[in-house]
Write a protein that holds these residues in place. Structure first.
Motif, PDB file in Angstrom:
ATOM      1  N   THR A  20       0.830  -1.215   0.000  1.00 48.09           N
ATOM      2  CA  THR A  20       0.000   0.000   0.000  1.00 48.09           C
ATOM      3  C   THR A  20       0.861   1.259   0.000  1.00 48.09           C
ATOM      4  O   THR A  20       0.386   2.330  -0.337  1.00 48.09           O
ATOM      5  CB  THR A  20      -0.966   0.049   1.202  1.00 48.09           C
ATOM      6  N   VAL A  21       2.155   1.135   0.359  1.00 44.67           N
ATOM      7  CA  VAL A  21       3.022   2.317   0.336  1.00 44.67           C
ATOM      8  C   VAL A  21       3.621   2.546  -1.055  1.00 44.67           C
ATOM      9  O   VAL A  21       4.229   3.579  -1.312  1.00 44.67           O
ATOM     10  CB  VAL A  21       4.179   2.198   1.367  1.00 44.67           C
ATOM     11  N   GLU A  22       3.459   1.577  -1.935  1.00 44.90           N
ATOM     12  CA  GLU A  22       4.003   1.693  -3.299  1.00 44.90           C
ATOM     13  C   GLU A  22       3.302   2.835  -4.042  1.00 44.90           C
ATOM     14  O   GLU A  22       2.074   2.845  -4.134  1.00 44.90           O
ATOM     15  CB  GLU A  22       3.736   0.391  -4.071  1.00 44.90           C
ATOM     16  N   ARG A  23       4.070   3.761  -4.551  1.00 48.27           N
ATOM     17  CA  ARG A  23       3.438   4.821  -5.332  1.00 48.27           C
ATOM     18  C   ARG A  23       3.405   4.470  -6.815  1.00 48.27           C
ATOM     19  O   ARG A  23       2.430   4.712  -7.497  1.00 48.27           O
ATOM     20  CB  ARG A  23       4.177   6.153  -5.131  1.00 48.27           C
ATOM     21  N   ARG A  24       4.521   3.919  -7.305  1.00 50.81           N
ATOM     22  CA  ARG A  24       4.596   3.708  -8.757  1.00 50.81           C
ATOM     23  C   ARG A  24       4.060   2.350  -9.194  1.00 50.81           C
ATOM     24  O   ARG A  24       3.496   2.219 -10.273  1.00 50.81           O
ATOM     25  CB  ARG A  24       6.040   3.874  -9.234  1.00 50.81           C
ATOM     26  N   HIS A  25       4.225   1.318  -8.353  1.00 51.30           N
ATOM     27  CA  HIS A  25       3.797  -0.015  -8.788  1.00 51.30           C
ATOM     28  C   HIS A  25       2.925  -0.698  -7.734  1.00 51.30           C
ATOM     29  O   HIS A  25       3.290  -1.766  -7.238  1.00 51.30           O
ATOM     30  CB  HIS A  25       5.019  -0.892  -9.076  1.00 51.30           C
ATOM     31  N   PRO A  26       1.845  -0.071  -7.352  1.00 47.51           N
ATOM     32  CA  PRO A  26       1.018  -0.687  -6.312  1.00 47.51           C
ATOM     33  C   PRO A  26       0.415  -2.018  -6.762  1.00 47.51           C
ATOM     34  O   PRO A  26       0.222  -2.911  -5.946  1.00 47.51           O
ATOM     35  CB  PRO A  26      -0.076   0.344  -6.069  1.00 47.51           C
ATOM     36  N   VAL A  27       0.144  -2.139  -8.057  1.00 47.31           N
ATOM     37  CA  VAL A  27      -0.429  -3.401  -8.549  1.00 47.31           C
ATOM     38  C   VAL A  27       0.353  -3.871  -9.772  1.00 47.31           C
ATOM     39  O   VAL A  27       1.055  -3.090 -10.414  1.00 47.31           O
ATOM     40  CB  VAL A  27      -1.929  -3.256  -8.940  1.00 47.31           C
ATOM     41  N   GLU A  28       0.220  -5.157 -10.041  1.00 40.51           N
ATOM     42  CA  GLU A  28       0.916  -5.727 -11.192  1.00 40.51           C
ATOM     43  C   GLU A  28       0.073  -5.561 -12.451  1.00 40.51           C
ATOM     44  O   GLU A  28       0.576  -5.243 -13.518  1.00 40.51           O
ATOM     45  CB  GLU A  28       1.112  -7.230 -10.925  1.00 40.51           C
ATOM     46  N   VAL A  29      -1.216  -5.820 -12.298  1.00 41.43           N
ATOM     47  CA  VAL A  29      -2.145  -5.668 -13.419  1.00 41.43           C
ATOM     48  C   VAL A  29      -3.270  -4.744 -12.955  1.00 41.43           C
ATOM     49  O   VAL A  29      -3.865  -4.957 -11.889  1.00 41.43           O
ATOM     50  CB  VAL A  29      -2.716  -7.034 -13.868  1.00 41.43           C
TER      51      VAL A  29
END
Lengths: 255, 170
Positions: free
Chosen positions: A128-137
Motif C-alpha cells: 500500500t506504500v508503493e506509489r509507482r507499482h502498487p499493482v501488477e495488473v
C-alpha cells in the motif's frame, strides 16, 4: 401498475402481490369472466402443485438434516464460551494497553490461523506504500485481471465491487503464500486511502467465522470459506471494515 | 427463537421445494443437506435483516445452480425422472391430473420451475421470489407466466388440448 394491464404477467403481479394487489384483482374479476377463468385455471394449477409436493413437507425430517442443527448447537455453546473468554481478556488488556496492541496480542500465540492474517498484514504493509507499482495488473485490464488471478489461484474468483463503500479497485498481483499462490487486490478511495483484499488457497479448511485482528492503526477481518482464506485489511474503523468485509464475503461466495 | 431454531423450522419447506425442483429424491435431499450445512456454517453472517426462510431458499438455489454448473460437461443431465408407476392400475382422474402436472413440471426449464414453485407452493409474493432468485420482478413475472402457459398446454386443458394427453381424458 394500472388496472388495464390484463396481460398474464400483469395479472400475475397482482395475484402474487401484496394484499392491496390481491384486493384489486378481486374487483377486476367481478366484471371479467375470461379473467375469472384464467384465475380459476391458475388456482387449479397451484392446488395440483401443492397436492403433489406438500406430502414431502409432512414427512419426518431425515436424521442427517437434524444432525446438522444439533451439531451446530453443541458447537455453538463452545464458541460462545471462547468468545466470552476473549471478551474478558480484551476488557483486561484495555485497562492498561493501547488499542493497537490488543488485537495483535490476541491473534498472536499458537493460533495456526495467524498465518493468514500475518501474510495479509505483511502484504498490506509492503504494497500500500508503493506509489509507482502498487499493482501488477490494473483494474482497467479486465477481463484479463480476473482470468489471470483465478488461474494462478486455481479457483475462479469474483473481484468484489466495493464502490458503495467509496473504494474502487486499482488492480491486483500474485504473491507467494505458504499454501500456494495467493492474490492481493488493492482498492483506493477518493482520499487515496488504500485497502487490500488478500485471498489465499485454504484447501480442506473448515468455513470459519469472521475474525478480527489489528496491528497498530491497521485492522483486518479474515475468514475461511470455499477452500479460500480471505482477509480485508485497511486503516479504517472496525465498523466500516466489518461492513466492507461482509460485502466482500457476500460477493466472493455469491450469497 | 434462535436462528438455529428458525433454520430447523424451515427444513420441511426446504425439502418440499428441493423435491419439486430436482425430482430425483436423493439429489433433493443432498441439496437440502448442502444448504443446511452452508447456512449453519454462515449463521454468524446473518444479521437479522429480512427473512430467514428467504435467506435459506437463496442458499439452496445457489447450491442448485452450482450443482448444475459442475454437472454440465461432466455428464449429461437426465431431463427428468420418469413419471411414476406406469404399471399401476388405472388411476382415477384426480391422480391422473397430478401425474400430468408432475410430468409437465419436469419439462419446464429450471428457471421457470424454480420461480413458479416459490409463489405457487411456497406462497411467496413476486417481490420475495424476485429477491430470492436475484432477478427483477418483471423477469420473475414473465417466467411464471410462461410456466403457467406451458403447464396449461401440457396438461390438456380443453382450449389447449394436445394429442399426447387425449387418452387421459375420460
Amino acid at each position: 401498475m394500472t388496472t388495464s394491464d390484463r396481460s398474464d404477467e400483469g395479472i400475475l403481479r397482482l395475484r402474487h402481490g401484496d394484499e392491496a394487489d390481491r384486493a384489486r384483482l378481486v374487483t377486476m374479476t367481478a366484471e371479467d369472466p375470461a379473467l375469472r377463468e384464467s384465475l380459476a385455471e391458475w388456482d387449479r394449477q397451484d392446488a395440483a402443485l401443492r397436492a403433489l409436493y406438500e406430502p414431502v413437507a409432512r414427512e419426518r425430517v431425515p436424521e442427517r438434516h437434524r444432525e446438522v442443527i444439533a451439531r451446530a448447537e453443541r458447537r455453538g455453546e463452545r464458541t460462545s464460551t471462547i468468545w466470552a473468554r476473549i471478551a474478558a481478556v480484551v476488557a483486561l488488556l484495555a485497562i492498561g494497553a493501547t488499542g493497537g496492541a490488543v488485537g495483535s496480542r490476541l491473534t498472536g500465540g499458537a493460533d495456526p490461523d495467524q498465518a493468514l492474517a500475518s501474510a495479509a498484514f505483511r502484504a498490506y504493509a509492503t504494497y500500500t506504500v508503493e506509489r509507482r507499482h502498487p499493482v501488477e495488473v490494473a483494474a482497467s485490464e479486465e477481463p484479463h485481471l480476473t482470468n489471470w488471478l483465478s488461474n494462478r489461484l486455481g479457483e475462479r474468483i469474483v473481484l468484489p465491487d466495493l464502490s458503495r463503500h467509496g473504494f474502487s479497485l486499482m488492480g491486483g498481483r500474485v504473491l507467494p503464500d505458504a499454501s500456494g499462490p495467493a492474490v492481493l487486490l488493492m482498492y483506493s478511495d477518493a482520499d487515496q486511502r488504500r485497502l487490500v483484499l488478500y485471498v489465499a488457497p485454504g484447501p480442506g479448511r473448515e468455513e470459519s467465522a469472521f475474525q478480527f485482528a489489528q496491528r497498530d492503526a491497521v485492522r483486518g477481518y479474515w475468514w475461511y470459506d470455499d477452500n479460500l482464506g480471505c482477509a480485508v485489511i485497511g486503516d479504517l474503523t472496525r465498523d466500516r471494515l466489518h461492513d466492507i468485509s461482509r460485502d466482500a464475503y457476500a460477493q466472493i461466495t455469491g450469497t | 427463537m434462535t436462528l438455529l431454531d428458525e433454520i430447523e423450522t424451515a427444513i420441511p419447506a426446504l425439502r418440499r421445494y428441493a423435491h419439486a425442483l430436482v425430482r430425483d429424491s436423493d439429489r433433493a435431499e443432498d441439496l437440502v443437506q448442502d444448504c443446511l450445512e452452508r447456512a449453519v456454517a454462515r449463521r454468524q453472517f446473518w444479521r437479522g435483516e429480512g427473512d430467514v426462510r428467504s435467506w435459506l431458499f437463496r442458499i439452496l438455489l445457489n447450491r442448485f445452480r452450482d450443482g448444475l454448473r459442475s454437472a454440465r460437461g461432466r455428464a449429461q443431465l437426465v431431463p427428468f425422472e420418469a413419471v411414476p408407476d406406469p404399471g399401476q392400475p388405472a388411476p382415477q382422474d384426480a391422480q391422473m391430473a397430478l401425474r400430468e402436472v408432475h410430468a409437465a413440471m419436469a419439462r419446464l426449464p429450471d428457471d421457470q420451475r424454480a420461480a413458479l414453485l416459490l409463489v405457487a407452493v411456497e406462497g411467496m409474493t413476486l417481490t420475495e421470489a424476485a429477491r430470492i432468485l436475484a432477478v427483477p420482478e418483471g423477469t420473475v413475472a414473465s417466467r411464471i407466466a410462461r410456466a403457467r402457459a406451458a403447464l396449461r398446454g401440457m396438461t390438456g386443458r380443453p382450449e389447449h388440448r394436445s394429442p399426447r394427453t387425449e387418452g387421459s381424458q375420460t
